[in-house]
Design an enzyme around this catalytic site. Structure first.
Site, PDB file in Angstrom:
ATOM      1  N   GLY A   1      45.256  47.918  34.003  1.00 19.79           N
ATOM      2  CA  GLY A   1      46.078  48.045  32.789  1.00 19.79           C
ATOM      3  C   GLY A   1      45.624  47.072  31.727  1.00 19.79           C
ATOM      4  O   GLY A   1      44.507  46.535  31.802  1.00 19.79           O
ATOM      5  N   ASN A   2      46.458  46.836  30.722  1.00 23.67           N
ATOM      6  CA  ASN A   2      46.108  45.867  29.680  1.00 23.67           C
ATOM      7  C   ASN A   2      47.381  45.204  29.163  1.00 23.67           C
ATOM      8  O   ASN A   2      48.490  45.571  29.554  1.00 23.67           O
ATOM      9  CB  ASN A   2      45.300  46.528  28.562  1.00 23.67           C
ATOM     10  N   HIS A   3      47.211  44.241  28.274  1.00 26.96           N
ATOM     11  CA  HIS A   3      48.343  43.395  27.850  1.00 26.96           C
ATOM     12  C   HIS A   3      49.154  43.956  26.676  1.00 26.96           C
ATOM     13  O   HIS A   3      49.980  43.251  26.124  1.00 26.96           O
ATOM     14  CB  HIS A   3      47.830  42.004  27.454  1.00 26.96           C
TER      15      HIS A   3
END
Ligand code: CTP
Length: 401
Positions: free
Chosen positions: A210-212
């Protein structure tokens, strides 16, 4: 739309009065302040106590108010001035005729004559009464005064007959009023589709790639589009944010594939689509059924490319105004323009990671808006809420051009 609005509900004596309890609940749920005026005959159909409880206000029915041995009067002029909106539902043939002719023999009618706000009336009566020329005459006269009629529907009537004369359903009355209020807003009657947040691509039942992204930019865009009167479909990847607004429908998804399906289900009917999501470009080729054990010293996960949602929207674009985001670190303008062309966009919003305070996890953003004619407009660093205002202003000026 109705939040904080003062709504005066006038209820007259028809069987449909029982439905006004639901109407009051819907108005209160939408954030309105509601006061109810009942005619004497209406109180035979619906209990003043129920309405007082639901509306959280005393229910008024006569000019005179007797309380603790004191006699006072219910001031119809003050009530008329208090109201932002007056709704008369159900409106009987008798009350409509009196309204049309200026008769003023009860508190409801006196308040109607004093009201300066928009007045809506939802007739309810038997089909022959509804069709009668004198009733039609009342409708026409009231509409000529600027009052808005919420037409009755066809169906089974209290008399057992079938035909026109059923009061509009409470949900439809609320929708009608909301539509009236939103007309005149720049995005009224427009549907805006927005993607927001990250996507999580499963590795096994407990882990993901995923990512932030927090989703904040997309959520601010959704709030602003709704404030401008649009119906918004917000397709959001995992995010702790939420929007409480009747005009915003949030569809929560996890992966890029789920986001793709949700977006395409709404794209055809959208007028504007804005892809602000930080979609994972790749996902694990194989998703393990069971949690992966740490059996070896190294572990490789093969990734395969996700579908590019924005690109796919550009391919099937008809009349939608399609906007993408580009997060760049070098050759920003050239890269963003390249994406705009490749993905068949109408505009692209460029964030440069070189700008302090812009991008992931920040409350602020600094954008450059580029349209398909290569018109470039750079904005200062602002809160993401203020950036959403700028982006929608740019879009609106182009769809209205
Ligand atoms: N986007 C999308 N679906 C994807 C990837 C990106 O809809 N699978 C959208 C984003 O929401 C954004 C735009 O495409 O509006 C640009 O995404 P970005 O990741 O910056 O560009 P890419 O085209 O993926 O190119 P690269 O990562 O190589 O810069």
């Amino acid at each position: 739309m109705l939040g904080g609005k003062n709504i005066l509900l006038g209820i007259t004596g028809g069987i449909a009065a029982y439905k006004t309890t639901f109407l009051v609940r819907l108005l209160i749920k939408a954030g309105a302040n509601v006061k109810v005026i009942l005619t004497e005959s209406a109180s035979s159909f619906v209990s003043p106590l129920t309405l007082a409880t639901l509306s959280k206000n005393p229910v008024l029915s006569s000019f005179v108010k007797e309380e603790n041995d004191t006699i006072d009067w219910n001031n119809h002029v003050e009530l008329g001035l208090w109201a932002d909106i007056m709704i008369i539902a159900p409106a009987t043939a008798n009350t409509l005729s009196k309204m049309a002719n200026g008769t003023c023999d009860n508190l409801l009618l006196a308040t109607y004559l004093s009201a300066k706000c928009p007045v809506f009336f939802a007739p309810a009566m038997d089909l022959d009464m509804y069709k009668h020329p004198s009733t039609k005459n009342s409708f026409e006269k009231l509409e000529s005064f600027g009052n808005k009629m919420i037409a009755a529907t066809s169906g089974e009537l209290a008399s057992g007959l079938h035909g026109e004369g059923r009061m509009a359903e409470p949900e439809d009355i609320v929708d009608f009023v909301k539509q009236f209020l939103s007309d005149g807003f720049p995005l009224s009657r427009k549907k805006v589709l927005i993607t927001a947040g990250p996507t999580y691509e499963a590795i096994d039942p407990v882990r993901f790639v995923g990512n932030h992204s927090s989703g904040l930019m997309g959520y601010e865009l959704a709030k602003e589009a709704a404030r401008l009167g649009a119906k918004v479909v917000l397709v959001s990847g995992p995010s702790h944010l939420k929007i409480e607004d009747d005009l915003v429908t949030t569809l929560r998804v996890m992966s890029a594939d789920e986001m793709y399906d949700a977006v395409h289900a709404h794209y055809e009917t959208a007028d504007i689509a804005i892809c602000a999501a930080a979609v994972a470009d790749y996902r694990p080729k194989i998703v393990a059924d069971q949690k992966i054990k740490k059996s070896s010293d190294d572990l490789s996960i093969e990734l395969i490319k996700n579908k590019d949602i924005l690109l796919s929207l550009g391919k099937v674009k008809k009349n939608q105004f399609l906007v993408g985001f580009a997060l760049e670190t070098e050759n920003e303008l050239e890269n963003a323009k390249g994406k705009l062309k490749k993905k068949n966009l109408d505009a692209i919003v460029l964030n440069s990671l070189n700008d302090l305070g812009a991008g992931f996890g920040k409350q602020t953003n600094k954008i450059t808006f580029i349209d398909k004619n290569s018109t470039i407009k750079a904005f200062d660093l602002k809160s993401k809420a203020a950036v959403a205002v700028d982006i929608l202003e740019e879009i609106i000026s182009r769809i209205n051009a």
